[in-house]
Design a protein around this motif. Structure first.
Motif, short mmCIF file in Angstrom:
data_model
loop_
_atom_site.label_atom_id
_atom_site.label_comp_id
_atom_site.label_asym_id
_atom_site.label_seq_id
_atom_site.Cartn_x
_atom_site.Cartn_y
_atom_site.Cartn_z
N ILE A 173 2.80 -2.60 -18.55
CA ILE A 173 2.89 -1.11 -18.53
C ILE A 173 2.00 -0.45 -17.50
CG2 ILE A 173 1.55 -0.76 -20.65
CD1 ILE A 173 3.87 0.92 -21.73
N GLN A 174 2.60 0.33 -16.94
CA GLN A 174 1.85 1.37 -15.83
C GLN A 174 2.33 2.59 -16.28
OE1 GLN A 174 1.08 1.94 -11.24
NE2 GLN A 174 -0.08 0.48 -12.79
N LEU A 175 1.25 3.47 -16.28
CA LEU A 175 1.37 4.74 -16.68
C LEU A 175 0.57 5.45 -15.64
CD1 LEU A 175 0.24 2.96 -19.46
CD2 LEU A 175 1.33 4.59 -20.52
N PRO B 128 0.76 -1.31 0.09
CA PRO B 128 0.01 0.00 0.01
C PRO B 128 0.62 1.04 0.18
CG PRO B 128 -0.97 -1.55 1.64
CD PRO B 128 0.60 -2.34 0.97
N HIS B 129 0.42 2.06 -0.75
CA HIS B 129 1.10 3.35 -0.89
C HIS B 129 0.15 4.59 -1.61
CE1 HIS B 129 1.60 1.58 -4.88
NE2 HIS B 129 1.34 3.00 -5.32
N PRO B 130 0.56 5.65 -1.25
CA PRO B 130 -0.63 6.89 -1.56
C PRO B 130 -0.03 7.47 -3.04
CG PRO B 130 1.20 7.70 -0.35
CD PRO B 130 1.51 5.97 -0.67
N HIS B 131 -1.34 8.35 -3.56
CA HIS B 131 -1.16 8.74 -4.52
C HIS B 131 -2.12 10.10 -4.43
CE1 HIS B 131 1.08 6.32 -7.31
NE2 HIS B 131 0.41 5.18 -7.05
N ILE B 132 -1.53 11.28 -5.15
CA ILE B 132 -2.35 12.41 -5.34
C ILE B 132 -2.35 13.12 -6.94
CG2 ILE B 132 -2.37 13.14 -3.03
CD1 ILE B 132 -0.64 15.55 -3.80
N GLN C 82 -3.91 9.71 -12.30
CA GLN C 82 -4.71 8.28 -12.79
C GLN C 82 -3.77 7.60 -12.90
OE1 GLN C 82 -7.06 9.60 -15.85
NE2 GLN C 82 -8.91 9.10 -14.83
N THR C 83 -3.73 6.17 -12.51
CA THR C 83 -2.82 5.11 -12.90
C THR C 83 -3.45 4.36 -14.00
OG1 THR C 83 -3.88 3.59 -10.80
CG2 THR C 83 -1.61 4.94 -10.53
N VAL C 84 -2.83 4.02 -14.92
CA VAL C 84 -3.38 3.06 -15.97
C VAL C 84 -2.49 2.06 -16.10
CG1 VAL C 84 -3.66 3.10 -18.73
CG2 VAL C 84 -4.23 5.32 -17.19
N SER D 126 -5.00 5.14 -1.80
CA SER D 126 -3.76 4.63 -1.59
C SER D 126 -4.29 3.01 -2.23
CB SER D 126 -3.41 4.22 -0.22
OG SER D 126 -4.47 3.79 0.55
N HIS D 127 -3.31 2.31 -2.68
CA HIS D 127 -3.34 0.94 -3.46
C HIS D 127 -2.17 0.09 -3.32
CE1 HIS D 127 -1.73 1.43 -7.58
NE2 HIS D 127 -1.25 2.43 -6.79
N SER D 128 -2.35 -1.11 -3.45
CA SER D 128 -1.45 -2.19 -3.38
C SER D 128 -1.49 -2.84 -4.89
CB SER D 128 -1.44 -3.17 -2.51
OG SER D 128 -2.67 -3.87 -2.47
N GLU D 129 -0.38 -3.63 -5.22
CA GLU D 129 -0.23 -4.20 -6.51
C GLU D 129 0.41 -5.79 -6.22
OE1 GLU D 129 -0.21 -1.82 -10.42
OE2 GLU D 129 0.86 -0.85 -9.04
N GLU D 130 -0.14 -6.63 -6.40
CA GLU D 130 0.07 -8.14 -5.87
C GLU D 130 0.17 -8.85 -6.90
OE1 GLU D 130 -2.14 -8.68 -2.15
OE2 GLU D 130 -2.29 -6.59 -1.73
MN MN Z 1 0.73 3.07 -7.32
#
Ligand code: MN
Length: 293
Positions: A117-119, A57-61, A64-66, A101-105
């Protein structure tokens, strides 16, 4: 490249969540292409029981994550309560607004080849302080060209439009190219980038290999992409040049250093702004920005 403002470059390798990724944007001095402000190619690699792509888990402001996969599976979890497995051909689109906030697993979820790809897209003034949101698109529209098929992730290409949310006039498509020359339509008001994900292509006589990026200045109505051999897969990104000066630090896209410092205090102090992600992975933290007291 056929105009003096065009450029091309190769990614630098970085590690994210235990997995090798190739960072194509930002690339000094070019920080944005339209509102696209971050492009990472993940892999190609393999995830195993002990080694995967695991970003706690980590934050963003303000962005947009694609997320778009070529191979493999990744589980997305966020502070809105979303839990969404993504597979190749599908789109995960998370809007941070004032905070998410979100995680990727992959640990315990998927073992095998992983390539994707992450944008990030910078949000405009109108929505960047607004609420967070998440959407998943299992199917996206496609358009056929002579020697290519394009899947439209965001925005519009050749009369085909993606259903994905869009806060600026940007555009993104995955283009799968067969050998030969394909001419793709461009918006003359937009600047564009070609991120090569697989194979190699030639644009205006310049060879652009996998994990490399070609920047095309605004003013073109089309681009001819040649595939000399094999096949190739690229992401074509575009949009009108972003009007605002961005302050990007860690996972934050802002306009001032004060905004970043405030986000950092909220995440470090866990004051509720970024919510909670239900994930077995630990929260990610970083030292405070050097200008924050
Ligand atoms: Mn992220």
């Amino acid at each position: 490249m056929d105009t003096s403002e065009d450029e091309d470059w190769t990614a630098r390798s970085v590690e994210v969540g235990g997995f090798e990724v190739h960072r194509l944007l930002p690339h000094r001095p070019r920080r944005t292409v339209g509102s696209w402000c971050f492009v990472d190619v993940m892999g190609p690699g393999r995830t195993t029981a002990s080694q995967g792509l695991d970003v706690g888990p980590h934050p963003h402001i303000g962005l947009q994550t694609v997320t778009w996969l070529v191979a493999g599976e990744v589980l997305h979890r966020d502070s809105l309560g979303s839990e969404q497995l993504i597979r190749p051909g599908q789109l995960n689109l998370m809007t941070a607004g004032q905070g998410v906030s979100h995680s990727e697993e992959t640990a315990g979820i998927y073992e095998g080849p992983l390539h994707g790809i992450q944008l990030w897209v910078a949000q405009p003034e109108a929505t960047r302080q607004g609420p967070a949101a998440f959407e998943h698109h299992a199917e996206l529209p496609q358009i056929e060209f002579d020697r290519a098929v394009a899947t439209v992730l965001v925005g519009r290409m050749g009369g085909v439009e993606s259903p994905a949310r869009r806060d600026t006039d940007h555009f993104g498509a995955e283009v799968s190219l067969r050998p030969g020359v394909t001419t793709l339509p461009l918006d003359v008001a937009a600047e564009h980038g070609v991120a090569v994900v697989e194979g190699r292509v030639s644009i205006g006589g310049t060879v652009v290999s996998a994990n490399s990026f070609a920047y095309l200045a605004a003013g073109r109505s089309e681009v001819a992409i040649e595939v000399p051999d094999g096949a190739a897969r690229v992401l074509l990104l575009g949009g009108p040049p972003f009007p605002d000066e961005l302050v990007m630090w860690w996972n934050y896209v802002a306009r001032t250093r004060d905004e970043v410092a405030e986000a950092h205090r909220s995440w470090s102090g866990d004051d509720g702004r970024f919510g909670t992600v239900s994930s077995p992975l630990g929260r990610i933290d970083v030292p405070r920005p050097p200008w924050a007291g």
